[in-house]
Design a protein around this motif. Structure first.
Motif, PDB file in Angstrom:
ATOM      1  N   ILE A  80      44.774  41.370  38.334  1.00  0.00           N
ATOM      2  CA  ILE A  80      43.668  40.770  37.799  1.00  0.00           C
ATOM      3  C   ILE A  80      43.754  39.337  37.254  1.00  0.00           C
ATOM      4  O   ILE A  80      42.841  38.496  37.238  1.00  0.00           O
ATOM      5  CB  ILE A  80      42.824  41.710  36.462  1.00  0.00           C
ATOM      6  N   ALA A  81      44.941  38.965  36.809  1.00  0.00           N
ATOM      7  CA  ALA A  81      45.104  37.631  36.476  1.00  0.00           C
ATOM      8  C   ALA A  81      44.857  36.507  37.743  1.00  0.00           C
ATOM      9  O   ALA A  81      44.328  35.747  37.460  1.00  0.00           O
ATOM     10  CB  ALA A  81      46.511  37.317  36.229  1.00  0.00           C
ATOM     11  N   GLN A 121      42.746  36.976  39.774  1.00  0.00           N
ATOM     12  CA  GLN A 121      41.225  36.766  40.125  1.00  0.00           C
ATOM     13  C   GLN A 121      40.604  35.997  39.106  1.00  0.00           C
ATOM     14  O   GLN A 121      39.521  35.073  39.457  1.00  0.00           O
ATOM     15  CB  GLN A 121      40.474  38.132  40.193  1.00  0.00           C
ATOM     16  N   GLY A 122      41.058  35.975  37.756  1.00  0.00           N
ATOM     17  CA  GLY A 122      40.677  35.218  37.024  1.00  0.00           C
ATOM     18  C   GLY A 122      41.171  33.517  37.185  1.00  0.00           C
ATOM     19  O   GLY A 122      40.126  32.885  37.253  1.00  0.00           O
ATOM     20  N   ALA A 123      42.221  33.475  38.070  1.00  0.00           N
ATOM     21  CA  ALA A 123      42.736  32.189  38.460  1.00  0.00           C
ATOM     22  C   ALA A 123      41.633  31.767  39.505  1.00  0.00           C
ATOM     23  O   ALA A 123      41.430  30.663  39.550  1.00  0.00           O
ATOM     24  CB  ALA A 123      43.999  32.187  38.967  1.00  0.00           C
ATOM     25  N   LEU A 136      48.644  45.737  36.999  1.00  0.00           N
ATOM     26  CA  LEU A 136      47.308  45.737  36.711  1.00  0.00           C
ATOM     27  C   LEU A 136      46.974  44.479  36.305  1.00  0.00           C
ATOM     28  O   LEU A 136      46.061  43.872  36.438  1.00  0.00           O
ATOM     29  CB  LEU A 136      47.144  46.846  35.688  1.00  0.00           C
ATOM     30  N   ALA A 137      47.952  43.819  35.379  1.00  0.00           N
ATOM     31  CA  ALA A 137      47.773  42.413  35.026  1.00  0.00           C
ATOM     32  C   ALA A 137      47.810  41.575  35.910  1.00  0.00           C
ATOM     33  O   ALA A 137      46.810  40.491  36.043  1.00  0.00           O
ATOM     34  CB  ALA A 137      48.745  42.277  33.655  1.00  0.00           C
ATOM     35  N   LEU A 170      30.130  46.120  37.833  1.00  0.00           N
ATOM     36  CA  LEU A 170      29.134  46.827  37.884  1.00  0.00           C
ATOM     37  C   LEU A 170      28.219  46.724  38.949  1.00  0.00           C
ATOM     38  O   LEU A 170      28.295  45.439  39.296  1.00  0.00           O
ATOM     39  CB  LEU A 170      27.968  46.754  36.397  1.00  0.00           C
ATOM     40  N   TRP A 195      38.403  32.459  39.977  1.00  0.00           N
ATOM     41  CA  TRP A 195      37.162  32.197  39.496  1.00  0.00           C
ATOM     42  C   TRP A 195      37.391  30.713  38.550  1.00  0.00           C
ATOM     43  O   TRP A 195      36.354  30.063  38.178  1.00  0.00           O
ATOM     44  CB  TRP A 195      36.589  33.234  38.573  1.00  0.00           C
ATOM     45  N   VAL A 221      29.643  37.272  36.361  1.00  0.00           N
ATOM     46  CA  VAL A 221      30.448  38.250  37.474  1.00  0.00           C
ATOM     47  C   VAL A 221      30.557  39.488  36.745  1.00  0.00           C
ATOM     48  O   VAL A 221      31.185  39.652  35.734  1.00  0.00           O
ATOM     49  CB  VAL A 221      31.804  37.656  37.714  1.00  0.00           C
ATOM     50  N   THR A 222      30.360  40.564  37.411  1.00  0.00           N
ATOM     51  CA  THR A 222      30.604  42.112  36.705  1.00  0.00           C
ATOM     52  C   THR A 222      30.884  42.887  37.947  1.00  0.00           C
ATOM     53  O   THR A 222      30.757  42.765  39.085  1.00  0.00           O
ATOM     54  CB  THR A 222      29.260  42.498  36.031  1.00  0.00           C
ATOM     55  N   GLU A 261      42.842  49.474  41.355  1.00  0.00           N
ATOM     56  CA  GLU A 261      41.740  49.145  40.645  1.00  0.00           C
ATOM     57  C   GLU A 261      40.912  47.833  40.719  1.00  0.00           C
ATOM     58  O   GLU A 261      39.863  47.585  40.769  1.00  0.00           O
ATOM     59  CB  GLU A 261      41.672  49.379  38.933  1.00  0.00           C
ATOM     60  N   HIS A 262      41.888  46.818  40.762  1.00  0.00           N
ATOM     61  CA  HIS A 262      41.532  45.588  40.949  1.00  0.00           C
ATOM     62  C   HIS A 262      41.197  45.135  42.374  1.00  0.00           C
ATOM     63  O   HIS A 262      40.730  43.805  42.679  1.00  0.00           O
ATOM     64  CB  HIS A 262      42.615  44.608  40.296  1.00  0.00           C
ATOM     65  N   ASP A 278      52.598  44.008  33.895  1.00  0.00           N
ATOM     66  CA  ASP A 278      52.261  44.792  34.908  1.00  0.00           C
ATOM     67  C   ASP A 278      51.591  44.631  36.127  1.00  0.00           C
ATOM     68  O   ASP A 278      51.089  43.432  36.179  1.00  0.00           O
ATOM     69  CB  ASP A 278      51.794  46.323  34.266  1.00  0.00           C
ATOM     70  N   TYR A 325      37.917  45.681  42.240  1.00  0.00           N
ATOM     71  CA  TYR A 325      37.011  44.973  41.294  1.00  0.00           C
ATOM     72  C   TYR A 325      36.896  43.433  42.361  1.00  0.00           C
ATOM     73  O   TYR A 325      35.849  42.764  42.365  1.00  0.00           O
ATOM     74  CB  TYR A 325      37.771  44.373  40.254  1.00  0.00           C
TER      75      TYR A 325
END
Lengths: 299, 72, 385
Positions: free
Chosen positions: C70-71, C73-75, C66-67, C238, C77, C235-236, C96-97, C64, C100
């Motif tokens: 955020i995927a 952003q993982g890539a 959302l995935a 928050l 980093w 990394v957060t 949401e992302h 989806d 983020y």
């Protein structure tokens, strides 16, 4: 308190230290977890597993979602990512694919991984993505105040089920098994030795690995249900757990106060996502296929 | 002399007593004293029995105790 | 530095905007994309999926949006330049992302080929109704950059610009195409790799002991690291201090959130990308962007033939909004005419910048097709009175 009252009667050799400490950001300790919470216990086991596996810690990344267990990433002295609620797995997927030499561990809770993040869990398991998912299952949403989770057993009182939970719960190990995970195990926080060994094993296992750890939540789960404190739950785990390696996962549902089947249920060989990707591209493109070099080389 | 020792960081302890309960040789007991947060940390009651197995360290959710064997 | 020739399809092509955008990502150095199918944007990643295995990278179709959001952003980093592609409903899920990426200062690109909304709306037809969402869609205060190409050539060129700006400012960049621009086919010239400038990631040269992942440099942008290099960083999402550690205090929140906005000031104050013409003598400035700017061009020409001194102000970087440019014009023109394929979004920014010193006339359209130039012309005629 006065140190004299509790003078330790052991002689502590110079230079000795708690073996968990090199794995922690000590400037962030003490942590936020409640008295009797089991998350810290799982962290001990994880650090022992990292130690035993002799992993290069510079190449281990830990990814958490949101919630009590989601705070593990922030305490682990690794490259660590505290992501959004439920999305640790897709973040980990991107991280792993961008840098396949990383050992990517997702460390999160049951609500995060199986409610809001449930879709990602099943697809990462289906793809056999080479990531390891450690789920601390305290059977509730603890950080938000003890609401019903998809793991909360029937008849339990929760903040959002004041008359008792009636909807059926997920059996996480069966779900992971059905979705194709390469490795599936369950332990409780009582089984520290077995858990540490299992974590070490899953770190060495290629593909999607899943370990569920049933863990006490005295403050938000047990208190409402008059289940005593953390230690009472640990004693219950000791008394009610049955180690059944290879047990059919469909027979391993958790109930409010019944038997807890623990052990390693699945350990199978399946090509992981990256291997499948490469095989398909080699087959279709032959020499034209360029191995992924995802990291920007010169930057 | 015992084979091992336990070291306790009393201020980090939250008094869950996992270490006391699951120490295989019953080296520990909860103290009647409080730490500054108001918890009763464990103290050593039978140091000679400590094998240094570090089970207390593995159980402790607050990273407040560990065990180790003396180097011989 | 120059583009890596492996990703650059140098030559003269006949491409639609979606495909040209894809070529832009490859030229910019993107070697990771994650997506979820949605009309009218999917062609971008369809082409990427076809091209990337011979360039050396990965496309993954996620479960989806959302995935996907955020995927990437993982890539990032993990060391990649990465992007995702979507349209309205998926863009809503990605909010949401985007937040983020903003708070974690993760450089990445979101391509949104806009269609009519709300909800499922008009899947195959154009709109420009996600402009405010691009700026404000995620909760909290933060800044982003949004670029609006109006041709396949610009889809290529500006996508590279977008990746470069993401790296320079460490922000998520929105490529705000629309269905018409995405599906319009025109000539696209892709220059040789050594004529394409790409911005490197701003990696630190500090050793781990001296490095704080969210300590800003002079330009308020912190230097970056990637996983696996021994920095053991955190990394957060928050609120966090310079070490990257969560901190729930008011001072940290103030420092962090202000910086997330302030670091973009150099861009809003002077480096805004605009396309202007005929403004020297203009009594009416037509402010538009994306496909609407091409319709507006016709209306401006018609107005000039009637003796009305109309001029063009095209927003290429819509966010941060180039308010100084509009404010300067407001002292010179009688009125702004703002056609857009929505019921009034960027027009509010024009009003704000004009601050009552010139009339601001919206030419709204609910989407589904483009404006009739005559409608814009009518507004120009009214404005000139």
């Amino acid at each position: 308190m006065s140190e004299q009252l509790l003078e330790v009667e052991c002689e502590i050799p110079e230079g000795s230290f708690n073996p968990v400490e090199p794995f922690l950001r000590m400037d962030r300790i003490p942590h936020i977890w409640c008295a009797g919470c089991g998350i810290g216990t799982t962290v001990n086991c994880f650090t022992r597993a990292l130690l035993e596996s002799k992993a290069n810690l510079d190449k281990v990344a830990i990814v958490s979602g949101i919630g009590c267990t989601g705070r593990v990433a922030g305490y682990a002295r690794l490259d660590s990512f505290h992501t959004t609620h439920g999305r640790a797995i897709p973040f980990a997927t991107g991280l792993k694919l961008a840098n396949p030499e990383l050992q990517v561990v997702v460390y999160s809770g049951d609500g995060d991984l199986f409610a809001i993040g449930g879709n990602h869990f099943i697809h990462a398991a289906r793809r056999n993505m080479d990531i390891k998912v450690i789920c601390v299952n305290n059977l509730t949403y603890a950080m938000t105040g003890g609401q019903t989770a998809p793991t909360t057993p029937s008849h339990v009182i929760s903040a959002t089920a004041p008359y008792g939970v009636f909807e059926p719960a997920f059996n996480l190990v069966q779900l992971a098994d059905a979705c194709g995970a390469s490795y599936v195990a369950r332990w409780t926080t009582f089984h520290v030795k077995q858990l540490a060994r299992s974590m070490e094993e899953v770190l060495k296992k290629k593909g999607f690995g899943f370990i569920e750890i049933v863990s006490p939540c005295p403050t938000l789960y047990q208190r409402r249900n008059k289940m005593g404190d953390g230690l009472d739950t640990m004693k219950y785990y000791k008394q009610a757990s049955k180690i059944r390696h290879g047990a059919p996962t469909g027979e391993c549902s958790l109930t409010k106060s019944g038997e807890i089947v623990v052990g390693k249920f699945i350990d199978r060989e399946r090509p992981d996502y990256y291997e499948l990707l490469q095989a398909q591209m080699h087959e279709s493109l032959g020499d034209r296929y360029a191995e992924p070099e995802v990291g920007c080389s010169e930057c | 002399m015992s084979k091992g020792f336990v070291a306790i960081n009393v201020e980090r302890c939250k008094g869950c007593a996992f270490c006391v309960e699951f120490c295989p040789t019953h080296v520990l007991a909860l103290s009647s004293a409080f730490n500054s947060k108001g918890y009763h940390p464990p103290h050593v009651v039978a140091s000679d029995k400590c094998s240094g197995c570090d089970l207390c360290g593995m159980y402790c959710p607050d990273f407040a105790i560990y065990g180790a064997r003396y180097a011989r | 530095m120059h583009a890596d020739p492996k990703g650059v399809l140098t030559g003269v092509h006949f491409l639609d905007g979606d495909h040209a955008c894809c070529e832009g990502t490859l030229a910019a150095g993107a070697r990771f994309a994650a997506g979820y199918p949605i009309t009218p944007s999917t062609e971008v990643v369809e082409r990427f999926a076809s091209r990337i295995p011979t360039v050396g990278g990965i496309f993954i179709q996620m479960e989806d949006e959302l995935a996907a959001s955020i995927a990437i952003q993982g890539a990032v980093w993990g060391g990649a330049k990465a992007f995702t592609v979507t349209s309205g409903p998926g863009f809503s899920l990605m909010m949401e992302h985007i937040g983020y990426a903003a708070i974690t200062e993760t450089p990445c690109v979101f391509v949104n080929v806009q269609r009519g909304g709300p909800s499922t709306g008009l899947p195959t037809l154009p709109a420009q109704a996600d402009m405010m969402q691009a700026r404000w869609g995620s909760h909290g205060d933060y800044g982003i950059i949004a670029l609006c190409p109006n041709s396949p050539q610009e889809c290529f060129d500006l996508t590279i610009t977008g990746f470069n700006l993401a790296e320079e400012f460490r922000v998520p960049v929105m490529m705000m195409l629309d269905e018409c621009v995405g599906h319009m086919t025109e000539k696209v010239i892709i220059p040789p790799a050594d004529q394409i400038e790409v911005s490197p990631r701003r990696y630190t040269h500090k050793p781990p002991a001296e490095y704080h992942p969210f300590e800003p440099g002079e330009d308020l942008v912190p230097e970056m690291v990637k996983a696996g290099d021994g920095y053991r960083f955190h990394v957060t999402g928050l609120t966090h201090d310079e070490r990257g550690y969560p901190s729930m205090d008011v001072a940290t929140q103030d420092r962090l959130v202000r910086r997330l906005l302030d670091k973009l000031k150099p861009f809003s104050n002077g480096r805004a990308i605009c396309d202007t013409a005929d403004l020297e003598d203009a009594e009416v400035a037509v402010v538009s962007y994306g496909i609407t700017s091409r319709v507006a061009q016709r209306a401006i020409e018609l107005a000039r033939t009637r003796g009305i001194r109309a001029g063009k102000f095209r927003l290429i970087s819509a966010w941060p909004f180039p308010e100084q440019h509009i404010a300067a014009l407001a002292g010179r023109v009688k009125a702004f005419v703002v056609p857009e394929l929505n019921l009034g979004q960027m027009v509010h920014e024009v009003e704000r910048a004009a601050a009552g010193r010139a009339k601001v006339i919206p030419v709204s359209h609910a989407g589904g097709t483009v404006h009739d130039p005559e409608v814009i012309l009518k507004a120009i005629v009214e404005a000139a009175k």
